[in-house]
Design a protein around this motif. Structure first.
Motif, PDB file in Angstrom:
ATOM      1  N   LYS A 121       2.183   7.243   4.879  1.00  0.00           N
ATOM      2  CA  LYS A 121       3.209   7.800   3.998  1.00  0.00           C
ATOM      3  C   LYS A 121       3.467   6.886   2.804  1.00  0.00           C
ATOM      4  CE  LYS A 121       5.719  10.645   7.318  1.00  0.00           C
ATOM      5  NZ  LYS A 121       6.963  10.838   8.066  1.00  0.00           N
ATOM      6  N   LEU A 122       3.547   5.586   3.073  1.00  0.00           N
ATOM      7  CA  LEU A 122       3.763   4.623   1.995  1.00  0.00           C
ATOM      8  C   LEU A 122       2.589   4.629   1.027  1.00  0.00           C
ATOM      9  CD1 LEU A 122       5.455   2.372   0.709  1.00  0.00           C
ATOM     10  CD2 LEU A 122       4.389   0.763   2.304  1.00  0.00           C
ATOM     11  N   ALA A 123       1.374   4.639   1.563  1.00  0.00           N
ATOM     12  CA  ALA A 123       0.171   4.669   0.721  1.00  0.00           C
ATOM     13  C   ALA A 123       0.146   5.928  -0.133  1.00  0.00           C
ATOM     14  CB  ALA A 123      -1.077   4.576   1.584  1.00  0.00           C
ATOM     15  N   SER A 124       0.515   7.051   0.452  1.00  0.00           N
ATOM     16  CA  SER A 124       0.533   8.319  -0.288  1.00  0.00           C
ATOM     17  C   SER A 124       1.544   8.271  -1.430  1.00  0.00           C
ATOM     18  CB  SER A 124       0.863   9.456   0.678  1.00  0.00           C
ATOM     19  OG  SER A 124       0.966  10.662  -0.009  1.00  0.00           O
ATOM     20  N   LYS A 125       2.736   7.757  -1.138  1.00  0.00           N
ATOM     21  CA  LYS A 125       3.792   7.657  -2.155  1.00  0.00           C
ATOM     22  C   LYS A 125       3.354   6.727  -3.295  1.00  0.00           C
ATOM     23  CE  LYS A 125       8.056   7.980  -3.727  1.00  0.00           C
ATOM     24  NZ  LYS A 125       8.558   9.181  -4.325  1.00  0.00           N
ATOM     25  N   LEU A 126       2.794   5.563  -2.941  1.00  0.00           N
ATOM     26  CA  LEU A 126       2.360   4.616  -3.969  1.00  0.00           C
ATOM     27  C   LEU A 126       1.157   5.133  -4.747  1.00  0.00           C
ATOM     28  CD1 LEU A 126       2.846   1.258  -2.053  1.00  0.00           C
ATOM     29  CD2 LEU A 126       4.185   2.103  -3.983  1.00  0.00           C
ATOM     30  N   ALA A 127       0.290   5.892  -4.101  1.00  0.00           N
ATOM     31  CA  ALA A 127      -0.865   6.481  -4.793  1.00  0.00           C
ATOM     32  C   ALA A 127      -0.386   7.454  -5.862  1.00  0.00           C
ATOM     33  CB  ALA A 127      -1.783   7.171  -3.794  1.00  0.00           C
ATOM     34  N   SER A 128       0.672   8.215  -5.555  1.00  0.00           N
ATOM     35  CA  SER A 128       1.197   9.156  -6.550  1.00  0.00           C
ATOM     36  C   SER A 128       1.829   8.423  -7.733  1.00  0.00           C
ATOM     37  CB  SER A 128       2.193  10.122  -5.908  1.00  0.00           C
ATOM     38  OG  SER A 128       3.364   9.453  -5.513  1.00  0.00           O
ATOM     39  N   VAL A 129       2.368   7.236  -7.477  1.00  0.00           N
ATOM     40  CA  VAL A 129       2.982   6.441  -8.543  1.00  0.00           C
ATOM     41  C   VAL A 129       1.921   5.724  -9.387  1.00  0.00           C
ATOM     42  CG1 VAL A 129       4.454   4.426  -8.996  1.00  0.00           C
ATOM     43  CG2 VAL A 129       5.131   6.108  -7.278  1.00  0.00           C
ATOM     44  N   THR A 130       0.923   5.140  -8.714  1.00  0.00           N
ATOM     45  CA  THR A 130      -0.066   4.312  -9.417  1.00  0.00           C
ATOM     46  C   THR A 130      -1.315   5.071  -9.846  1.00  0.00           C
ATOM     47  OG1 THR A 130      -1.198   3.670  -7.372  1.00  0.00           O
ATOM     48  CG2 THR A 130       0.638   2.258  -8.112  1.00  0.00           C
ATOM     49  N   GLY A 131      -1.608   6.185  -9.177  1.00  0.00           N
ATOM     50  CA  GLY A 131      -2.837   6.912  -9.458  1.00  0.00           C
ATOM     51  C   GLY A 131      -4.065   6.230  -8.886  1.00  0.00           C
ATOM     52  N   LYS A 132      -3.851   5.319  -7.958  1.00  0.00           N
ATOM     53  CA  LYS A 132      -4.957   4.563  -7.363  1.00  0.00           C
ATOM     54  C   LYS A 132      -5.002   4.769  -5.857  1.00  0.00           C
ATOM     55  CE  LYS A 132      -4.979   0.916 -10.832  1.00  0.00           C
ATOM     56  NZ  LYS A 132      -4.952  -0.516 -11.057  1.00  0.00           N
ATOM     57  N   ARG A 133      -6.150   4.418  -5.277  1.00  0.00           N
ATOM     58  CA  ARG A 133      -6.273   4.414  -3.817  1.00  0.00           C
ATOM     59  C   ARG A 133      -5.570   3.152  -3.316  1.00  0.00           C
ATOM     60  NH1 ARG A 133     -11.832   3.389  -1.834  1.00  0.00           N
ATOM     61  NH2 ARG A 133     -11.142   1.821  -0.391  1.00  0.00           N
ATOM     62  N   ILE A 134      -4.693   3.306  -2.362  1.00  0.00           N
ATOM     63  CA  ILE A 134      -3.856   2.209  -1.887  1.00  0.00           C
ATOM     64  C   ILE A 134      -4.383   1.656  -0.568  1.00  0.00           C
ATOM     65  CG2 ILE A 134      -1.512   1.543  -1.183  1.00  0.00           C
ATOM     66  CD1 ILE A 134      -1.720   2.337  -4.154  1.00  0.00           C
ATOM     67  N   ILE A 135      -4.477   0.333  -0.506  1.00  0.00           N
ATOM     68  CA  ILE A 135      -4.798  -0.357   0.744  1.00  0.00           C
ATOM     69  C   ILE A 135      -3.600  -1.245   1.064  1.00  0.00           C
ATOM     70  CG2 ILE A 135      -6.304  -2.028   1.877  1.00  0.00           C
ATOM     71  CD1 ILE A 135      -8.589  -0.975   0.105  1.00  0.00           C
ATOM     72  N   ILE A 136      -2.979  -0.983   2.197  1.00  0.00           N
ATOM     73  CA  ILE A 136      -1.752  -1.695   2.565  1.00  0.00           C
ATOM     74  C   ILE A 136      -2.035  -2.794   3.570  1.00  0.00           C
ATOM     75  CG2 ILE A 136       0.490  -1.468   3.718  1.00  0.00           C
ATOM     76  CD1 ILE A 136       0.759   1.238   2.455  1.00  0.00           C
ATOM     77  N   LYS A 137      -1.477  -3.955   3.261  1.00  0.00           N
ATOM     78  CA  LYS A 137      -1.467  -5.073   4.204  1.00  0.00           C
ATOM     79  C   LYS A 137      -0.005  -5.255   4.598  1.00  0.00           C
ATOM     80  CE  LYS A 137      -1.859 -10.068   4.410  1.00  0.00           C
ATOM     81  NZ  LYS A 137      -1.811 -11.252   3.564  1.00  0.00           N
ATOM     82  N   ASN A 138       0.277  -5.079   5.868  1.00  0.00           N
ATOM     83  CA  ASN A 138       1.644  -5.207   6.354  1.00  0.00           C
ATOM     84  C   ASN A 138       1.873  -6.626   6.872  1.00  0.00           C
ATOM     85  OD1 ASN A 138       3.565  -3.758   9.078  1.00  0.00           O
ATOM     86  ND2 ASN A 138       4.290  -4.555   7.162  1.00  0.00           N
ATOM     87  N   THR A 139       2.864  -7.301   6.297  1.00  0.00           N
ATOM     88  CA  THR A 139       3.239  -8.637   6.736  1.00  0.00           C
ATOM     89  C   THR A 139       4.617  -8.547   7.377  1.00  0.00           C
ATOM     90  OG1 THR A 139       2.033  -9.608   4.880  1.00  0.00           O
ATOM     91  CG2 THR A 139       3.642 -11.019   5.987  1.00  0.00           C
ATOM     92  N   VAL A 140       4.727  -9.081   8.588  1.00  0.00           N
ATOM     93  CA  VAL A 140       6.013  -9.083   9.279  1.00  0.00           C
ATOM     94  C   VAL A 140       6.691 -10.419   9.007  1.00  0.00           C
ATOM     95  CG1 VAL A 140       7.151  -8.961  11.527  1.00  0.00           C
ATOM     96  CG2 VAL A 140       5.167  -7.510  11.056  1.00  0.00           C
ATOM     97  N   SER A 141       7.950 -10.350   8.591  1.00  0.00           N
ATOM     98  CA  SER A 141       8.706 -11.558   8.261  1.00  0.00           C
ATOM     99  C   SER A 141      10.083 -11.511   8.922  1.00  0.00           C
ATOM    100  CB  SER A 141       8.872 -11.678   6.740  1.00  0.00           C
ATOM    101  OG  SER A 141       9.750 -12.736   6.427  1.00  0.00           O
TER     102      SER A 141
END
Length: 177
Positions: A121-141
């Motif tokens: 869902k996050l990748a889809s939302k960011l793809a619509s904003v950036t127009g790019k294919r999104i690769i997510i790295k999740n960091t837990v802090s």
């Protein structure tokens, strides 16, 4: 003297021209990890104590299965006592790779790991904003109490609860009673 970004750009252009960028990408990543994990090896390759021939033989042995262009880059860096530059050279190569393929790498910092569905869902939302294919790295802090911080292309979107609480605290301190 050639700098690391020029080496990275040259490697990218050569591999693109030869249609070997995908294989080179994996090899650059593997070499980068190997050199990061063994800084003593980098020092050994950059030292004048060994002859050029000995160093090149070590490189051939250690990286025998690596793409020819990547192998030659390591040798060039070695001859110039600049193997220490490989990490930054690799970063330039990766940036050009992503740019050419319309990829945006995003770091999502959260209090708990994101589920695969949340990442999609996050990748889809960011793809619509950036127009790019999104690769997510999740960091837990542990510093993130809840919410999310998103970092990409030098930008940061902070929707964390900690930031909201800090902001609320600042506004309370401004109130005069």
């Amino acid at each position: 003297m050639v700098n690391s970004s020029e080496y990275g750009r040259a490697l990218f252009m050569l591999t693109e021209e030869a249609a070997r960028t995908e294989a080179a990408f994996e090899d650059v990543k593997a070499v980068q990890n190997a050199l990061r994990n063994d800084p003593g090896y980098v020092k050994l390759l950059d030292t004048p104590a060994l002859s050029k021939e000995e160093k090149l033989m070590l490189i051939d042995k250690a990286f025998a299965k690596v793409d020819e262009y990547v192998l030659n880059l390591i040798k060039i860096l070695c001859e110039n006592h600049s193997v220490y530059m490989f990490d930054k050279t690799a970063e330039t190569f990766f940036e050009l790779y992503d740019e050419a393929r319309g990829i945006e790498r995003v770091e999502a910092v959260t209090a708990v790991a994101l589920s695969d569905e949340q990442k999609k869902k996050l990748a889809s939302k960011l793809a619509s904003v950036t127009g790019k294919r999104i690769i997510i790295k999740n960091t837990v802090s542990k510093e993130i109490l809840g919410g999310i911080q998103i970092r990409y292309s030098g930008k940061q979107i902070d929707g964390s609860i900690k930031t909201r609480l800090d902001s609320f605290e600042k506004s309370l301190k401004k109130i005069v009673i």
